[in-house]
Design an enzyme around this catalytic site. Structure first.
Site, PDB file in Angstrom:
ATOM      1  N   ARG A  51       5.891  -2.466 -39.012  1.00  0.00           N
ATOM      2  CA  ARG A  51       6.206  -1.294 -39.814  1.00  0.00           C
ATOM      3  C   ARG A  51       7.590  -1.507 -40.432  1.00  0.00           C
ATOM      4  O   ARG A  51       8.489  -2.009 -39.756  1.00  0.00           O
ATOM      5  CB  ARG A  51       6.232  -0.090 -38.865  1.00  0.00           C
ATOM      6  CG  ARG A  51       6.081   1.251 -39.495  1.00  0.00           C
ATOM      7  CD  ARG A  51       5.776   2.292 -38.435  1.00  0.00           C
ATOM      8  NE  ARG A  51       4.375   2.316 -38.073  1.00  0.00           N
ATOM      9  CZ  ARG A  51       3.412   2.827 -38.830  1.00  0.00           C
ATOM     10  NH1 ARG A  51       3.698   3.389 -39.982  1.00  0.00           N
ATOM     11  NH2 ARG A  51       2.158   2.791 -38.438  1.00  0.00           N
ATOM     12  N   LEU A 108      11.164  -0.365 -41.740  1.00  0.00           N
ATOM     13  CA  LEU A 108      12.112   0.708 -41.425  1.00  0.00           C
ATOM     14  C   LEU A 108      12.812   1.155 -42.706  1.00  0.00           C
ATOM     15  O   LEU A 108      13.087   0.338 -43.591  1.00  0.00           O
ATOM     16  CB  LEU A 108      13.142   0.202 -40.419  1.00  0.00           C
ATOM     17  CG  LEU A 108      12.563  -0.255 -39.070  1.00  0.00           C
ATOM     18  CD1 LEU A 108      13.636  -0.948 -38.243  1.00  0.00           C
ATOM     19  CD2 LEU A 108      11.974   0.922 -38.303  1.00  0.00           C
ATOM     20  N   HIS A 150      10.230 -13.434 -37.396  1.00  0.00           N
ATOM     21  CA  HIS A 150       9.185 -13.515 -38.428  1.00  0.00           C
ATOM     22  C   HIS A 150       8.552 -14.904 -38.376  1.00  0.00           C
ATOM     23  O   HIS A 150       9.265 -15.908 -38.290  1.00  0.00           O
ATOM     24  CB  HIS A 150       9.798 -13.263 -39.815  1.00  0.00           C
ATOM     25  CG  HIS A 150       8.773 -13.330 -40.913  1.00  0.00           C
ATOM     26  ND1 HIS A 150       7.888 -12.306 -41.149  1.00  0.00           N
ATOM     27  CD2 HIS A 150       8.475 -14.309 -41.787  1.00  0.00           C
ATOM     28  CE1 HIS A 150       7.081 -12.659 -42.148  1.00  0.00           C
ATOM     29  NE2 HIS A 150       7.425 -13.866 -42.559  1.00  0.00           N
ATOM     30  N   ASP A 162      11.683  -8.582 -44.676  1.00  0.00           N
ATOM     31  CA  ASP A 162      11.923  -9.964 -44.239  1.00  0.00           C
ATOM     32  C   ASP A 162      13.017 -10.640 -45.074  1.00  0.00           C
ATOM     33  O   ASP A 162      12.920 -11.827 -45.398  1.00  0.00           O
ATOM     34  CB  ASP A 162      10.614 -10.780 -44.313  1.00  0.00           C
ATOM     35  CG  ASP A 162       9.512 -10.154 -43.457  1.00  0.00           C
ATOM     36  OD1 ASP A 162       9.828  -9.603 -42.398  1.00  0.00           O
ATOM     37  OD2 ASP A 162       8.337 -10.221 -43.861  1.00  0.00           O
TER      38      ASP A 162
END
Ligand code: GAR
Length: 202
Positions: free
Chosen positions: A91, A93, A109, A145
């Site tokens: 999810r 943020l 990741h 990311d």
């Protein structure tokens, strides 16, 4: 010791790797809670079995993304963690949430960022013809990311690799670099703007 909360959505193998690392008295972090956005996340029972407090906040139980995050922030306020470790938390943020823990949220990741942000990273790396895949620990910023890289491991893509076989090898490296990167971050060895990185191969 610094206090940290781990965020998960699934099985929690990275979570377990961190909890295992923290059994070493020399590890600079203790984990005070595991938070999930899924009540049925497999990692919750594993954390409870190890005596770690858990809490689940399902997005659908709240009217808005803001209300969902506010509930999590309120829970965290009672624990005062120094760091938040996202470990398969699926999810995004909001900036508001992130600013409450500025430079104190880290994520793992499964790609060599900035390549392959988002989902299905291993499939995409194989399809792109990459010969190397990997994983990245980075600070969390608003962009998906995108935050500053703390640590990476490069893992060769072998002939015949499927996304599953590759994912399994990368996951082992994830566990190692997350443990080592958080140790450096929490121990104050890496500043957020530090260009020194934990890089490993294989
Ligand atoms: C891990 O591979 C992690 O890197 C990835 O989800 C998996 C969770 O596994 N995270 C993301 O894709 C974040 N967008 P785990 O629950 O066994 O740690």
């Amino acid at each position: 010791k610094k206090k940290a909360a781990i965020f998960i959505s699934g099985g929690g193998s990275n979570m377990l790797a961190l909890i295992e690392a923290a059994k070493d008295p020399a590890y600079p972090v203790e984990f005070v809670a595991v938070i999930s956005d899924k009540k049925d996340a497999g990692g919750l029972a594993k954390a409870e079995a190890r005596g770690i407090r858990t809490a689940a906040f399902e997005r659908k139980d709240y009217d808005s993304k803001e209300a969902h995050e506010s509930a999590i922030l309120e829970f965290l306020a009672g624990l005062q963690p120094d760091f938040l470790c996202l470990a398969g938390y699926m999810r995004l943020l909001t900036g508001k949430f992130i600013s409450a823990y500025e430079n104190r949220i880290v994520n793992i990741h499964p790609s060599l960022l900035p390549l392959f942000r988002g989902l299905h990273t291993h499939q995409r790396a194989i399809e792109a013809g990459m010969k190397v895949a990997g994983c990245t620990v980075h600070y969390v910023t608003e962009g998906m990311d995108e935050g500053p890289i703390i640590a990476q491991a490069a893992i060769p893509i072998l002939d015949g690799d499927t996304s599953d076989t590759l994912a399994a090898r990368v996951l082992t490296a994830e566990h190692r670099i997350y443990r080592d990167a958080l140790k450096k971050v929490a121990g104050g060895i890496l500043a957020t703007d530090d260009t020194a990185r934990v890089i490993s191969f294989g």
